[in-house]
Design an enzyme around this catalytic site. Structure first.
Site, PDB file in Angstrom:
ATOM      1  N   GLU A 296      87.860  57.120 115.537  1.00  0.00           N
ATOM      2  CA  GLU A 296      87.989  58.440 114.911  1.00  0.00           C
ATOM      3  C   GLU A 296      87.416  58.303 113.513  1.00  0.00           C
ATOM      4  O   GLU A 296      87.843  57.432 112.755  1.00  0.00           O
ATOM      5  CB  GLU A 296      89.451  58.882 114.873  1.00  0.00           C
ATOM      6  CG  GLU A 296      90.063  59.091 116.255  1.00  0.00           C
ATOM      7  CD  GLU A 296      89.312  60.095 117.107  1.00  0.00           C
ATOM      8  OE1 GLU A 296      88.698  61.029 116.549  1.00  0.00           O
ATOM      9  OE2 GLU A 296      89.295  59.941 118.340  1.00  0.00           O
TER      10      GLU A 296
ATOM     11  N   LYS B 177      93.133  44.661 111.181  1.00  0.00           N
ATOM     12  CA  LYS B 177      92.556  44.560 109.843  1.00  0.00           C
ATOM     13  C   LYS B 177      92.815  45.848 109.060  1.00  0.00           C
ATOM     14  O   LYS B 177      92.178  46.875 109.301  1.00  0.00           O
ATOM     15  CB  LYS B 177      91.043  44.312 109.902  1.00  0.00           C
ATOM     16  CG  LYS B 177      90.535  43.716 108.610  1.00  0.00           C
ATOM     17  CD  LYS B 177      89.129  44.130 108.241  1.00  0.00           C
ATOM     18  CE  LYS B 177      89.057  45.353 107.418  1.00  0.00           C
ATOM     19  NZ  LYS B 177      89.794  45.399 106.159  1.00  0.00           N
TER      20      LYS B 177
ATOM     21  N   GLU C 144      80.270  64.512 103.907  1.00  0.00           N
ATOM     22  CA  GLU C 144      81.684  64.224 103.642  1.00  0.00           C
ATOM     23  C   GLU C 144      81.808  63.582 102.256  1.00  0.00           C
ATOM     24  O   GLU C 144      81.180  62.558 101.985  1.00  0.00           O
ATOM     25  CB  GLU C 144      82.258  63.278 104.700  1.00  0.00           C
ATOM     26  CG  GLU C 144      83.756  63.082 104.526  1.00  0.00           C
ATOM     27  CD  GLU C 144      84.376  62.078 105.499  1.00  0.00           C
ATOM     28  OE1 GLU C 144      83.836  60.968 105.622  1.00  0.00           O
ATOM     29  OE2 GLU C 144      85.402  62.407 106.116  1.00  0.00           O
TER      30      GLU C 144
ATOM     31  N   CYS D 102      90.796  63.104 106.628  1.00  0.00           N
ATOM     32  CA  CYS D 102      89.609  63.348 107.442  1.00  0.00           C
ATOM     33  C   CYS D 102      89.529  64.828 107.814  1.00  0.00           C
ATOM     34  O   CYS D 102      88.469  65.359 108.068  1.00  0.00           O
ATOM     35  CB  CYS D 102      89.653  62.484 108.685  1.00  0.00           C
ATOM     36  SG  CYS D 102      91.225  62.619 109.514  1.00  0.00           S
TER      37      CYS D 102
ATOM     38  N   GLY E  12      88.090  55.322 110.438  1.00  0.00           N
ATOM     39  CA  GLY E  12      87.462  55.087 109.142  1.00  0.00           C
ATOM     40  C   GLY E  12      86.186  55.902 109.080  1.00  0.00           C
ATOM     41  O   GLY E  12      86.068  56.938 109.757  1.00  0.00           O
ATOM     42  N   SER E  13      85.233  55.429 108.307  1.00  0.00           N
ATOM     43  CA  SER E  13      84.031  56.237 108.117  1.00  0.00           C
ATOM     44  C   SER E  13      83.092  56.128 109.316  1.00  0.00           C
ATOM     45  O   SER E  13      83.092  55.137 110.056  1.00  0.00           O
ATOM     46  CB  SER E  13      83.307  55.801 106.847  1.00  0.00           C
ATOM     47  OG  SER E  13      82.858  54.478 107.000  1.00  0.00           O
ATOM     48  N   THR E  14      82.263  57.142 109.473  1.00  0.00           N
ATOM     49  CA  THR E  14      81.273  57.174 110.543  1.00  0.00           C
ATOM     50  C   THR E  14      80.321  55.980 110.393  1.00  0.00           C
ATOM     51  O   THR E  14      79.954  55.331 111.376  1.00  0.00           O
ATOM     52  CB  THR E  14      80.501  58.505 110.463  1.00  0.00           C
ATOM     53  OG1 THR E  14      81.454  59.559 110.641  1.00  0.00           O
ATOM     54  CG2 THR E  14      79.433  58.620 111.526  1.00  0.00           C
TER      55      THR E  14
END
Ligand code: NAD
Length: 542
Positions: free
Chosen positions: A294, A213, A426, A328, A266-268
């Site tokens: 990650e 995806k 972030e 990142c 992607g994002s946390t």
């Protein structure tokens, strides 16, 4: 029948082309950009079992630096197509998993050579137009890093397969490196075409089949990546692409009993959400899915009073603002000694004043647009709040304009409070926050750096004094998975600086290293005894 122990060619990092004025690569890429810009919007369907699958709900894919320009129409996938993609992956699994690993290797080595040659311009141009990267940022990503992932991972796969146990007399022990039982779900971010491709490719290389995806803001380059892999000979069903919004696809796939692994970048926030889903459905799964992610970062630069001020300034300009800070690893908080701050500030200002911002087609632009309207709104809300906050001084930039593209100036704030939110959260845009400390407080500052943010992805120490370098390397041991000495905290190279962070930044499975590939195999130990005993008795019984 192979009847040979083939060895994989030794990889070297793909050289970065200069695209200097007058170079043949510049002329060729400019031609591709013009052609792709002029063509009608492309249809971006799902690719399931090798077939293009169109859906009723389409969405425009636009160039972020010129949002009126439509590059393509992506076909949003819903739950039915997501399930179809899982079925296709499961159907392809056995034949792919049983293919000789040398043949799998050859497909990915061929993809690397196609990308280094005839496909280079297409993937670079699609990344420039679709993700708003300047030519250098595209070249180091969609060409060099992806070529490196393909070639080095093949070598790492061979290295893993070579690892075999010892055998005792009369016994032959072997380790078989099986693909995981089930399928792998690869969920990718918008900011690197190389990561987007590597997340499905790494598990596929190890014999797994994948549902992939892409981010909806990077599907333009994903579309061409799928075409490249098909041309390299990847069989239908090995990687199945499901473009569209995250939640409907994630909801359908994360609950599937045969989910064997999640390969996420992607994002946390999204990774934690998917991890929670895996936890909630643990009784549904056939096994324990491998969860590899990650995620975000709040990457630091610390300068000691002994640092080279000009080098610090350059590292901050490049580290914080290349690709509009949407890495990142981008430097987003800096801790600078009061004695050096005036020199660093002047040097940064001189360099930032030279920077031009605009479209990717004009190669003199260092800064292009941020990825989307949503990103633009998020980032500018941080800028507006910081401009209005007490104890925060705008040092550079702060302007933005989304009338034609999502443009935000490289922005630098200085804060009095090292815990002000732009030092901790972030932002994922071109915003750098600087905290200036009294020189004698250096030891204390290292503790502040370590404790400020939940992330631990990348960071740098700048110092000329060797004892200080050693002190910072030790004090910041857990603060970054990728640590740099006298260098910017971005630009990890496959095979040289395996990439990944810990704490809230991810599972630190190190993309671009054999460590990542180990997550996509389930070893089977095989013991064979040549002359088995014929009676239960042992000598001690006598
Ligand atoms: P994001 O989390 O918004 O999206 C990542 C992917 O997750 C996209 O494909 C998105 O569609 C998908 N997604 C979102 N919700 C989902 C759901 N419920 N189910 C399934 N999929 C879902 O991240 P982004 O904006 O694309 O990327 C930026 C982030 O990525 C930043 O936080 C950045 O630090 C991080 N990043 C980390 C690394 C690293 O190596 N550590 C590398 C690149 C980017």
């Amino acid at each position: 029948m192979t009847n040979s122990r083939a060895s994989v060619p030794t990889p070297v990092n793909e050289p970065v082309r200069s695209y200097a004025p007058g170079s043949p690569e510049r002329a060729s890429l400019q031609r591709h950009l013009a052609q792709m810009k002029a063509q009608d919007p492309v249809q971006i369907p799902a690719i399931i079992g090798g077939e293009a699958v169109m859906t009723d709900t389409q969405q425009d894919v636009v160039a972020p630096h010129e949002h009126a320009h439509v590059l393509g129409h992506l076909h949003n996938v819903g739950a039915p197509e997501a399930k179809q993609a899982v079925d296709a992956a499961l159907a392809a699994r056995e034949a792919w998993g049983r293919m000789a690993w040398q043949d799998r290797a050859a497909i990915f080595l061929k993809a690397a050579d196609l990308l280094a040659g005839p496909w280079r311009d297409t993937l670079n141009a699609s990344t420039m137009l679709g993700q708003s990267k300047n030519v250098y940022q595209a070249e180091i990503d969609s060409a060099c890093e992806l070529i490196d992932f393909l070639r080095f991972n093949v070598k790492f796969m061979e290295f893993i397969y070579e690892q075999q146990p010892i055998s005792s007399p009369g016994v032959w022990n072997r380790t078989q490196y099986r693909p995981l039982e089930g399928f792998v779900f690869a969920v990718t971010p918008f900011n690197f075409t190389a990561i987007q491709a590597n997340l499905p490719i790494a598990p596929a290389m190890m014999g797994n089949t994948v549902v992939f995806k892409p981010s909806h803001t990077a599907t333009y380059s994903a579309h061409y990546t799928m075409q490249l892999l098909a041309e390299a000979g990847l069989p239908p069903g090995v990687i199945n692409m499901v473009p569209g919004r995250g939640a409907p696809i994630g909801d359908a796939i994360m609950v599937h009993p045969e989910l064997a692994g999640l390969h996420f970048t992607g994002s946390t926030r999204t990774f934690k959400h998917l991890w929670k889903m895996a936890g909630q459905h643990i009784d549904t799964y056939k096994g324990y899915p491998r969860l590899v992610g990650e995620t975000g970062g709040k990457d630091f630069v610390v300068a000691h009073p002994s640092a080279d001020a000009q080098a610090v300034a350059t590292a901050l300009v490049r580290g914080a603002f290349e690709y509009q800070g949407q890495k990142c690893s981008a430097a987003s908080r800096a801790y600078l000694p009061a004695s050096l701050w005036p020199t660093i500030q002047t040097a940064m200002k001189e360099q930032l004043d030279e920077i031009k911002m605009g479209t990717v087609e004009d190669f003199s632009n260092f800064i292009n647009a941020v990825i989307s309207e949503r990103a633009f709104n998020d980032i500018t809300s941080y800028i507006d709040a910081a401009k209005a906050a007490d104890g925060v001084t705008l040092i550079h930039g702060g302007g933005y304009d989304d009338s034609e593209g999502y443009f935000i100036e490289p922005t630098v704030f200085q804060v009095e409070d090292p815990m002000y939110r732009t030092m901790c959260e972030e932002i994922f845009g071109p915003v750098l926050t600087v905290y200036v400390y009294e020189d004698k407080r250096f030891d204390e500052i290292l503790k502040v750096v370590d404790a400020t943010s939940p992330y631990a992805l990348t960071g740098s120490i700048f110092a000329q004094d060797r004892r200080i370098i050693a002190q910072a390397t030790e004090a910041l041991e857990q603060s970054a998975g990728n640590f740099y000495i006298n260098d910017k905290p971005t630009g990890a190279v496959v095979g040289q600086q395996p990439f990944g962070g810990a704490r809230a930044s991810g599972t630190n499975d190190k993309a671009g290293a054999y460590l990542n590939l180990l997550r996509w195999t389930s070893p089977r130990s095989i013991k064979e005894t040549f002359a088995p005993p014929h009676h239960f008795g042992y000598p001690f019984l006598g």
